[in-house]
Structures are given as C-alpha cells and as structure tokens.
Scaffold this active site. Structure first.
Site, PDB file in Angstrom:
ATOM      1  N   ASP A   1       0.803  -1.192   0.021  1.00 36.44           N
ATOM      2  CA  ASP A   1      -0.024  -0.074  -0.172  1.00 36.44           C
ATOM      3  C   ASP A   1       0.909   1.287  -0.020  1.00 36.44           C
ATOM      4  O   ASP A   1       2.096   1.083   0.044  1.00 36.44           O
ATOM      5  CB  ASP A   1      -0.894   0.147   1.121  1.00 36.44           C
ATOM      6  CG  ASP A   1      -2.211   0.937   0.852  1.00 36.44           C
ATOM      7  OD1 ASP A   1      -2.189   1.699  -0.161  1.00 36.44           O
ATOM      8  OD2 ASP A   1      -3.195   0.844   1.441  1.00 36.44           O
ATOM      9  N   TYR A   2       0.378   2.534  -0.171  1.00 37.71           N
ATOM     10  CA  TYR A   2       0.833   3.559  -0.287  1.00 37.71           C
ATOM     11  C   TYR A   2       1.927   3.937   0.794  1.00 37.71           C
ATOM     12  O   TYR A   2       1.671   4.393   1.912  1.00 37.71           O
ATOM     13  CB  TYR A   2      -0.137   4.778  -0.351  1.00 37.71           C
ATOM     14  CG  TYR A   2       0.328   5.696  -0.931  1.00 37.71           C
ATOM     15  CD1 TYR A   2      -0.129   6.515  -2.131  1.00 37.71           C
ATOM     16  CD2 TYR A   2       1.199   6.825  -0.133  1.00 37.71           C
ATOM     17  CE1 TYR A   2       0.245   7.631  -2.714  1.00 37.71           C
ATOM     18  CE2 TYR A   2       1.458   8.127  -1.015  1.00 37.71           C
ATOM     19  CZ  TYR A   2       1.083   8.466  -2.063  1.00 37.71           C
ATOM     20  OH  TYR A   2       1.603   9.679  -2.827  1.00 37.71           O
TER      21      TYR A   2
END
Ligand code: BGC
Length: 757
Positions: free
Chosen positions: A280-281
C-alpha cells in the site's frame, strides 16, 4: 535428468494453478520463456526498476521511464498522456518493457456507481459484475490497465471509515462479491483491451483495526483471520485476481507488509497465488514507524522477503534493493522472483503486445447511456427500506405538495461518495432533481434546513497518500440554498408529505475518516425533530457510508430508507423507489447497531457459555440491549412474503456430498417485488466454537402478487466445515441447524446430519 523432470512437473503444476482469466497469456511456455529471457538480459538496476511504482507524473518521470527505473505509474490518466509515457518506455528504454498504469477504481471510473457497501446490499453479483465491467471499460479507455480494487475488507466496526469501500460484515457474501468484481474487472482475459487487472486489497484484516481507527493495530486469532478475514481474498484468488495489495496495519505483531505468514505461508503456499503483490501507499517505509525496521534498507529487505513484489509510492525499493543484493543480504533469486511476477502480470495484461490505448475509446465508452442505465439499476437495488409504518411508502405520484428537506437533498458532489474516481459532481442527479423529474406536475418545495460541514482533519501525516479523488470540491460548500430550520419547518407545514435527506458528507467516510460516534453530524437531529414536530408524514432518506445512530428517528419517523451514497444516478434511483416504480430489494450487509457502545456487533457471533438472556449473569449490557436495531440481511419492500414448506434433504450428508434445502416463497401482497431469500447454517458441536449462524447461500427472487416459487439451495458439504484448533479445515460430523429466511434474525428452521467420512 531427474532435475529437468522435476522442473517440468513444477512448471505443469504452476500452469494448472493459473486461473482461467490468465490462461491466454500465462498458460503457455512461450510467455515464461520470454520472461526468463528478459530477466537474463536485465541489469540489477533494471530489475529493481520493475519493482518501483510512483504516484502521478512529474518532471523526472520521463527520465525514470527512459532509464528503466520505474515499472508502474498510478494516477496518470488519459489515453494521450499514458501513450506518450508508454512510447518513451517502448522506444527509448533499453529493454522496452511497457509501463503498467494503475488507478483506484473503487466504485466506478467516470460513471460513478453506488459505494461498495451499498452495492453489497443488492445481493446481486451479476449486476455488480456488470458495473465493474463498465468501470473496466471506462478506465481502460483512459489508459488505465490496473485497478486497485476490489476492496475486500470485512468490517464489523462502523466507526472505521473504510467500511464504505468494502463488502460489509459477512465472509460468504463478501466472497461471492469478490469473485464477481474480479470477473467484472478482468473479464475472460486480462489482455482484452477493455479489461483491467484487478488488485484485491487490503491483504489482510485491515478492517479489524482496534477502536475502528484507520491504520490501527490488529490483533486477532488465527481462527478469526481464517474464518472471517481471509475468505474474500481466497475467493478473489480462485477467481483469478492478478494482484493483491498488502495492507498497512500491524497484524498480530508483524505488519502485513512484512508478514511471511499471510503473504508466504497462506497466499503463495496454501493458495498457490502466482500473481504479484504490491504494497500500500508508502507502506514499505512505514515498517520503520512500526518499529520492525531500523532503516529503509531493512524495511525493503523485510517487505521483499515476505513477498511484496512492488513498492508503491515511497521509492524505498529503488533506493535500497540494488545495494542489498550487492552486499549479499538479499539473494538475487528473491529479486528475480519478484521481477518475474511483475513481468508475468504485464504479459497477462497484454501490454507487451498491445501497449497503447486507442484514444477514440475515451469519447465513445465513457458515461454512455448504457453505463448510466446500469448505474441507475444498481442504485435502485442498493436502497434498503428500513421502516415503513402504515405503508406510507410508496408515495402517491399525486401526493399534492411535497417538501424536500435536508442538506443532502440538492447536493450533487456528495451523492457520488468518497472515492469516486473521475466522477464529476455535475454528472450526479440529486434527490431533489430526481423527485422533480419523477413527478413533474407535483408542487415540490425545497429547504436545505441546515448546513453540513466537513469535520476538521485531525492529522496531517507526512508521506501519507494524498486525499482520495473525491468529487466533493475544495470549496467546502455542500448543497444548494441557504440553511434555516424555521424555513424548513415552514416548508413542511405547507406540504402534504415531507421527504428528508440527512446523513454524512462523502468526506466523512473513507480512508482516514473514522468516527468516534455514529451521530447525525451537525444540527441535523434538531432539524429532524423540528420537522417531525409539524405532525406531517415524514420519510427519512439517509445518505452515509456507515450505519448511523437513528434510535430517535426510528421511534418518531414514519418511513426510513438507507440510501448510502448511490453515485451518479442517486436522485433518479431514489425517486424510482420513493414513488413505487421500483420496489426496494436491498438488504443490510451488516448489523445496524443501536448505539456505538454495541460495537463490534455482528450476527455471526459465538454463543458464549452464557448467551444473552434477561437474567443478569449472562453476556450483555446493563444499560443497552445486545440486539442490533436492524439485523444483517434485513430490508423491507412494498409487499409481504410468506415462507413455507421447508424441505431439508437429509439422508445424512458427507463432507464430499451436497446439502439440498428448499422452501416455498409466496408474494402475499399486492405489488411485484424481489425477495432476497437467505440460507444460514449452524454446526451444533465442533472442536472450535461455531458462530450461532453463518450465511451459506442467497437468492434474489422476483414474484408477482400471489405468485410463489420453490427456492432451492445446494451447499457443498466441504463448505460446512470449520478450522480445528490446529487450523486444519474439517467438516465435523453431527447435527446442524439450517434456516431459510428473509434475514439473519428470522427463518424456517430445520436440521440435518453430517456423517463421519
Ligand atoms: C489506500 C489504498 C489505495 C492507495 C493508492 C492508499 O492510501 O490505502 O487503498 O489503493 O492509497 O491510492
């Protein structure tokens, strides 16, 4: 020789495990050979480059693409823009490996569909699949070949803002929806120009965040992980999902981004997942914040070793992997395997052979009338009728004067919901517009009543993802007209019937949008009380991303509908249902709490040694019921259905056999409507305690007045099982309960026996 044969057997096993949607591109040895040939030619830096993904393009992007330093870009949109960058990759980079363009397509690209929690309530996997097919067509027309969806996090806690993005609380329903969304995105073949590669996220148990606070710690048992949080991901893998996104949270002491157990043992081991995992980011760098990595190199080493192939946004892999290999800390074989998985997805996506997007598609495929038709139908099917005292609904089209009141009644942007992709506020039909066009001859008076303002953000975390692309506009203005409670009361007094639109702004749900209360924000309750005090019949339509505390409304308002955020056709769909052109058919994909203190509340809870009872020494509260306001699976419609003739074929089934259950459903009212018939089971005695009920089947049945139908379910014996204390899947012999009914709280009851193997 033995080695060669072993390699062939492994290769054949891999091919057998590769799901249908991939078969065209992955199911042949030629592709694997092309991948191997490429890897052999790649420099260390070029290999690392394939594992790096950045968000949006900046002044450096072209150079990075040319130098083979980036494998994927996201938030870069438009056929022209993506083609231009692709051209650099294909014509200027040494190995001519195409870029994979990604984007968050959570509930539509430009044609915004109902938020996922809403469409989950449709219990209509075919229509959900059709909506994702449209999302895939629109996104791919804009150069996007990879979507960060479906979001499959089970959520039992409505304080958690991201409940809005997911399939609700039930693992079976979520699994059916997971497969449908993957099929919709990926189609028969990911390489089809109208298909996109899907990414099941957030792997795993992100929705179990303590206290419902986004990004918070998750500490759950292996049984809960396997029985509740993993099944939708397993369903996505079985449906052929190409990629998986690892989640942000710390899971049982090991962040999901560095978790060998979930990524290695389960995903790649038990499920034989051959696709690619993306972080994820910024989650690789966040391993330092978690306190499991002392520096960025260690964070990268942990993530890639656990099985995270591509690093989203933070650049950690780009800065550290090459030296980790050079120093011998990271075996080159691990790096190569990650590169192989990335290349395999690029081949499966067809971008080696068809790297460019036909720019004419942007004009012909986006926001078409057909797309809007599906958006309207899915919105109709996502509206849950919660209460309808004295059958005040449907409204008569000749009802006289209608007062439409509330801050969300004429607010275009917020109809779309919190993660509307490229959805535009101006495309959305508001409830006021929908009602006016439904009953053009009626007198409709509008009053906003109160203003609704976004909560002030409580934190700005450096390095966090930018706010999702909501279409709510930066101005902070929501809805039209000036707000005054006395004006709203005056409008109500002039009307024959009042329809109110209250709830949350889109930005009050979604990522980093957890809430500590479930109250109607702002002065909406005062508005509601003042309008109800006029004595006029009131219909309340709630728009929100979570169940709200509506105890007062449930005691004082005649009719209540849950409208979630229904997307671009919200107003039309709401009017269709309000005026009876369509009978409501959605059901709650969650248990609706009375109050925040009951959370977590879910129908598939364990019995305990002291099940809830009026007697004090049992599980429960002194000051609140343990029951939800509305149970999972609940929803009313404009007719009544009678259930009868339950038939359980019980010759004693084995784990290898099938359970067959039938009941007859009759429409005993005066309107055609759709019933969502639900099947639940309960294993009475097992090595581990079982939920009091578990959904194992459902069917949407549309019946004309007076008509009846025998509805049959088949449940595979294998699916009746559970994990034993050693986490082995077994189907315990003995007596099971079975119900067929309209919700998790009602139903005809029978029993059946499972025989020992
Ligand atoms: C979210 C993901 C999303 C990613 C890229 C993250 O903050 O958790 O769901 O896909 O950003 O936008």
């Amino acid at each position: 020789m033995v080695r060669v044969r072993g390699a062939i057997i492994i290769f054949v096993l891999i091919l057998l495990a590769i799901p249908a949607a991939w078969s065209q591109s992955l199911g042949n040895a030629a592709t694997e050979q092309r991948i191997n040939a490429l890897i052999q030619q790649m420099t260390l830096d070029e290999k690392v480059g394939q594992l790096v993904q950045y968000s949006s393009a900046n002044g450096q992007t072209e150079g990075q693409v040319r130098d083979g330093k980036v494998g994927s870009l996201f938030n870069v949109l438009g056929a022209q823009t993506t083609n231009d960058l692709q051209k650099i990759a294909l014509e200027k980079s040494r190995l001519k490996i195409p870029i994979l363009f990604g984007y968050d397509v959570i509930h539509g690209y430009r044609t915004t569909f109902p938020v996922p929690i809403a469409s989950a309530g449709s219990f209509d996997p075919e229509l959900i699949e059709a909506s994702e097919r449209i999302a895939a067509k629109e996104a791919s027309a804009a150069g996007v070949k990879w979507v960060f969806a479906p979001m499959l996090d089970i959520a039992r806690d409505p304080r958690w803002g991201r409940m809005v993005e997911g399939p609700g609380q039930d693992p079976y329903l979520a699994s059916v929806i997971a497969a449908a969304r993957v099929r919709g995105f990926q189609g028969q073949n990911m390489a089809d120009p109208e298909s996109v590669v899907a990414s099941a996220k957030h792997y795993v148990a992100y929705g179990a965040a303590e206290g419902g606070r986004d990004y918070n710690t998750v500490d759950i048992s292996e049984q809960l992980l396997r029985e509740v949080y993993l099944p939708p991901f397993h369903a996505a893998v079985k449906a052929g999902v190409g990629t998986i996104m690892a989640s942000f949270e710390d899971l049982n002491g090991v962040p999901a981004t560095a978790n060998h157990h979930t990524l290695g043992d389960i995903l790649r081991g038990e499920w034989n997942f051959q696709g690619m995992v993306v972080s994820d980011y910024g989650a690789v760098d966040e391993l330092m914040q978690h306190g499991v990595a002392g520096d960025e190199a260690m964070a990268s080493l942990k993530a890639i070793s656990a099985g995270v192939d591509m690093d989203m946004a933070d650049g950690a892999y780009g800065r550290t992997l090459a030296s980790l290999v050079q120093s011998g800390k990271l075996p080159v074989s691990v790096l190569d395997e990650a590169v192989r998985r990335v290349l395999r997805i690029k081949f499966a996506a067809g971008i080696f052979d068809h790297p460019y997007t036909d720019p004419s598609r942007e004009k012909t495929e986006i926001l078409t009338p057909e797309n809007l038709t599906v958006a309207r139908k899915l919105a109709q099917e996502s509206i849950v009728l919660l209460r309808n005292q004295n059958n005040i609904l449907p409204l008569n089209k000749n009802a006289g004067t209608i007062a439409v009141i509330g801050p969300l009644a004429d607010d275009q942007a917020d109809q779309l919901g919190p993660w509307a992709g490229q959805g535009k506020a101006e495309d959305a039909v508001t409830p006021l517009q929908g009602i006016k066009s439904k009953v053009p001859n009626a007198k409709v008076i509008y009053a906003k009543g109160v203003d609704l303002e976004d909560f002030p953000s409580n934190s700005t975390v450096s390095g966090a993802a930018p706010a999702p692309a909501t279409a709510t506009g930066a101005s902070g203005a929501h809805g039209t007209g000036s707000a005054s409670i006395p004006d709203a009361v005056e409008a109500a007094n002039k009307a024959d019937v009042v329809v109110m639109f209250l709830g949350e702004l889109a930005g009050m749900t979604g990522e980093a949008s957890s809430r500590a209360t479930l109250n109607l924000p702002g002065k909406q309750k005062e508005l509601l009380e003042a309008v109800v005090a006029t004595g006029k019949p009131v219909v309340l339509v709630l728009e929100s991303g979570r169940p709200l505390d509506i105890r007062w409304a449930n005691d004082h308002v005649s009719a209540i509908m849950q409208g979630w955020f229904l997307g671009v056709q919200a107003g039309n769909a709401i009017a269709d249902v309000l005026f009876g052109d369509v009978s409501p058919s959605a059901r709650l994909p969650l248990s609706w709490p009375l109050s925040v203190g009951q959370i977590p509340i879910y129908y598939d809870h364990k019995n305990t040694g002291r099940p809830t009872s009026p007697d004090r020494w049992h599980t429960g509260y002194l000051d609140e019921s343990s029951q939800p306001l509305f149970p999972f699976g609940y929803g009313l419609t404009y007719t009544t259905f009678k259930y009868g003739n339950l038939h359980v074929e019980n010759s004693g089934i084995s784990a290898k056999g099938d359970l067959h259950v039938t009941a007859e459903i009759q429409n005993t009212g005066t309107r055609e409507a759709t019933e969502v018939v639900q099947l639940y089971v309960h294993d009475r005695v097992a090595p581990t305690s079982r939920p009091v009920k578990e959904l194992k089947g459902f069917s949407r049945v549309t019946l004309a007045p007076g008509a009846s139908k025998a509805v049959s379910f088949t449940v595979h014996g294998e699916d009746l099982g559970s994990y034993d204390p050693q986490m082995k899947w077994i189907v315990p012999p003995g007596t099971y309960d079975v119900w067929i009914g309209p919700s998790s709280a009602e139903g005809l009851h029978g029993t059946f026996d499972v025989t020992p193997e």
